[in-house]
Design a protein around this motif. Structure first.
Motif, PDB file in Angstrom:
ATOM      1  N   LEU A   1      -3.618   3.317  -5.886  1.00  0.00           N
ATOM      2  CA  LEU A   1      -4.019   4.686  -5.558  1.00  0.00           C
ATOM      3  C   LEU A   1      -4.825   4.671  -4.269  1.00  0.00           C
ATOM      4  CD1 LEU A   1      -5.264   5.945  -9.071  1.00  0.00           C
ATOM      5  CD2 LEU A   1      -3.016   6.269  -8.028  1.00  0.00           C
ATOM      6  N   ARG A   2      -4.520   5.602  -3.382  1.00  0.00           N
ATOM      7  CA  ARG A   2      -5.300   5.741  -2.137  1.00  0.00           C
ATOM      8  C   ARG A   2      -6.431   6.739  -2.384  1.00  0.00           C
ATOM      9  NH1 ARG A   2      -3.922   5.102   3.260  1.00  0.00           N
ATOM     10  NH2 ARG A   2      -1.724   4.891   2.713  1.00  0.00           N
TER      11      ARG A   2
ATOM     12  N   HIS B   1       1.643   9.068   3.951  1.00  0.00           N
ATOM     13  CA  HIS B   1       1.687  10.438   3.422  1.00  0.00           C
ATOM     14  C   HIS B   1       1.652  10.462   1.897  1.00  0.00           C
ATOM     15  CE1 HIS B   1       5.796   8.872   3.727  1.00  0.00           C
ATOM     16  NE2 HIS B   1       6.084   9.631   2.665  1.00  0.00           N
ATOM     17  N   ASN B   2       1.533   9.321   1.216  1.00  0.00           N
ATOM     18  CA  ASN B   2       1.457   9.242  -0.252  1.00  0.00           C
ATOM     19  C   ASN B   2       0.076   8.795  -0.688  1.00  0.00           C
ATOM     20  OD1 ASN B   2       4.084  10.031  -0.615  1.00  0.00           O
ATOM     21  ND2 ASN B   2       4.889   7.940  -0.677  1.00  0.00           N
ATOM     22  N   ILE B   3      -0.298   9.158  -1.889  1.00  0.00           N
ATOM     23  CA  ILE B   3      -1.588   8.725  -2.420  1.00  0.00           C
ATOM     24  C   ILE B   3      -1.431   7.618  -3.453  1.00  0.00           C
ATOM     25  CG2 ILE B   3      -2.632  10.991  -1.983  1.00  0.00           C
ATOM     26  CD1 ILE B   3      -2.383  11.517  -5.002  1.00  0.00           C
ATOM     27  N   TYR B   4      -0.164   7.324  -3.856  1.00  0.00           N
ATOM     28  CA  TYR B   4      -0.003   6.231  -4.825  1.00  0.00           C
ATOM     29  C   TYR B   4       1.401   5.641  -4.679  1.00  0.00           C
ATOM     30  CZ  TYR B   4       3.168   8.717  -7.932  1.00  0.00           C
ATOM     31  OH  TYR B   4       4.245   9.351  -8.446  1.00  0.00           O
ATOM     32  N   GLU B   5       1.507   4.416  -5.180  1.00  0.00           N
ATOM     33  CA  GLU B   5       2.798   3.730  -5.235  1.00  0.00           C
ATOM     34  C   GLU B   5       2.714   2.700  -6.360  1.00  0.00           C
ATOM     35  OE1 GLU B   5       5.910   1.162  -2.446  1.00  0.00           O
ATOM     36  OE2 GLU B   5       4.236   2.259  -1.522  1.00  0.00           O
TER      37      GLU B   5
ATOM     38  N   ARG C   1       0.836  -1.181   0.000  1.00  0.00           N
ATOM     39  CA  ARG C   1       0.000   0.000   0.000  1.00  0.00           C
ATOM     40  C   ARG C   1       0.880   1.243   0.000  1.00  0.00           C
ATOM     41  NH1 ARG C   1      -4.886  -0.987   4.387  1.00  0.00           N
ATOM     42  NH2 ARG C   1      -5.902  -2.743   3.289  1.00  0.00           N
ATOM     43  N   PRO C   2       0.316   2.372  -0.457  1.00  0.00           N
ATOM     44  CA  PRO C   2       1.098   3.601  -0.391  1.00  0.00           C
ATOM     45  C   PRO C   2       1.388   3.969   1.060  1.00  0.00           C
ATOM     46  CG  PRO C   2      -0.782   3.861  -1.870  1.00  0.00           C
ATOM     47  CD  PRO C   2      -0.985   2.582  -1.119  1.00  0.00           C
ATOM     48  N   ALA C   3       2.494   4.636   1.279  1.00  0.00           N
ATOM     49  CA  ALA C   3       2.824   5.119   2.610  1.00  0.00           C
ATOM     50  C   ALA C   3       1.735   6.082   3.068  1.00  0.00           C
ATOM     51  CB  ALA C   3       4.181   5.806   2.590  1.00  0.00           C
TER      52      ALA C   3
END
Length: 439
Positions: A117-118, A94-98, A90-92
């Protein structure tokens, strides 16, 4: 040559195909990722607008999933709805995507590029997962087959072209070889045909003709040497033989000391001729030592002081007149000119050394009767002797002046007879550091 050309063509084709595949793979992979990200953003937008469940629509080769916080798949494309979440990351916070490359993602086959994507939601975050297969190194079998066929075609064309060019070149070379063989089998004087095109074959033909020129020149010098030797060696030998035969017929009536002196004179003349002929042979062969800087004035001073002369020698020497060449040969040239001038002079011989138009100039002038203008080239012919010369020195060989001119030629200079108020004026010009007549 054909094999080399084919090998080079194959290497170049491989390099070009590799560059094309790298560029094409990069472009295709970028397009696939943009398509995947676009599909994921569309689903994320729908998720923000309201709950998304059930089957999702997606472009070809793109798999989509919507996963809640409990890792339950709430919506997906066909084939991914009943399976586990594709991504195990999953994204960290503080991130919305990875994005990562997984081999393979859960529930899918092969290596695929996966993006998560979060989507923030009051009822709990949702995660939109999208996957697309990674692009192989060959991009696709169709692209690979096209490049292989194009490479084989280009390699074949290059080999055929090289074969035709080589055959054409070898045909022209074989024509020169055949013509040269005919020239070798026949009399000298012929030359191979020079092709009209300015290429390596023309240069080869010109080099062959230059070689034939030098060969003919060498043969002509050899024939001239043989002719000269047979022409003038016969006289002293015949004279000595006649005197000995006559003495043997009447041994009691012969003055043997007088006969011996006459034979010795013939032998002296024979030795002088042989010595001059050998000198000419060495000059014709072009034998040459390392050139050295020679002061013409110093050479004249040493040579005049070395030998006693029957005529007055007057020197007019300019200092610093330096040429490059063989010192012993230049001394021989000067000696021959002085000997000739001494035979024809009445009382005095003038020697002048000066620099003129980039040349070192040496003049030897006597105060004798001179040489008629029509005879000025005749005296440089081998064994040529004017009547006046025979009267003054019957033992001369007629080779002194030809030797002097040949030495001048080997030094890149000239030896001529020029106009004068009285007597013969021999003028030698040898380049100092640049061709004569230039500044």
């Amino acid at each position: 040559m054909t094999a080399t050309t084919g090998t080079v063509a194959v290497v170049v084709s491989v390099i070009v195909c590799a560059l094309i595949l790298v560029g094409l793979r990069s472009h295709t992979a970028e397009a696939a990722r943009i398509q995947t990200v676009t599909a994921a953003l569309r689903v994320a937008y729908e998720t923000v607008q309201g709950p998304v469940r059930g089957r999702l629509n997606a472009p070809k080769d793109v798999a989509l999933q919507v996963v809640d916080e409990d890792q339950q798949v709430v919506a997906a494309t066909s084939g991914a709805l009943a399976g586990p979440p594709m991504a195990d990351f999953r994204p960290a916070p503080h991130n919305i995507y990875e994005a990562r490359e997984l081999c393979p993602p859960n529930g899918l086959k092969g290596c695929q590029w996966v993006i998560v994507l979060r989507v923030y939601n009051e009822g709990g975050d949702r995660f939109v997962q999208a996957a697309t297969p990674t692009v192989p190194w060959y991009v696709s079998s169709g692209h690979l087959m096209l490049l292989v066929c194009a490479s084989l075609l280009l390699t074949m064309i290059a080999c055929l072209r090289a074969w035709a060019t080589t055959d054409q070149v070898l045909t022209r070379v074989d024509a020169i070889r055949a013509e040269l063989a005919e020239i070798t089998a026949s009399k000298s004087g012929r030359r191979v045909t020079v092709p009209p095109h300015r290429d390596e074959i023309r240069w080869l033909a010109e080099a062959v003709n230059e070689t034939l020129d030098r060969l003919d020149s060498a043969l002509e010098r050899q024939r001239s040497f043989t002719s000269d030797a047979s022409h003038d060696l016969r006289s002293p030998i015949t004279g000595a033989r006649a005197q000995i035969e006559e003495a043997l017929l009447f041994p009691d009536e012969v003055d043997w000391p007088h006969t011996a002196r006459n034979v010795l004179q013939s032998l002296d003349r024979l030795q002088a001729i042989v010595t001059d002929l050998l000198q000419l042979a060495r000059l014709d062969a072009g034998a040459w030592h390392d050139p050295e800087a020679i002061d013409l004035g110093a050479v004249v001073t040493i040579e005049v002081a070395r030998a006693e002369r029957t005529k007055q020698i007057v020197s007019h020497l300019q200092e610093g007149v330096t040429v490059h060449g063989d010192r012993l040969r230049l001394v021989r040239l000067l000696t021959n000119l002085l000997d000739n001038a001494e035979r024809h002079a009445e009382r005095r011989v003038d020697i002048t050394v000066r620099a003129e138009d980039g040349c070192g100039v040496l003049e030897v002038q006597d105060d004798g009767a001179g040489i008629a203008e029509e005879d000025r080239e005749v005296v440089f012919q081998r064994f040529a002797r004017l009547e006046a010369g025979k009267a003054r020195d019957a033992a001369g060989t007629g080779l002194g002046l030809p030797i002097a001119r040949e030495i001048a030629r080997l030094h890149g200079g000239t030896l001529t007879i020029e106009d004068s108020d009285r007597g013969a004026r021999f003028v030698l010009r040898i380049p100092c550091s640049q061709p004569c007549g230039t500044e």
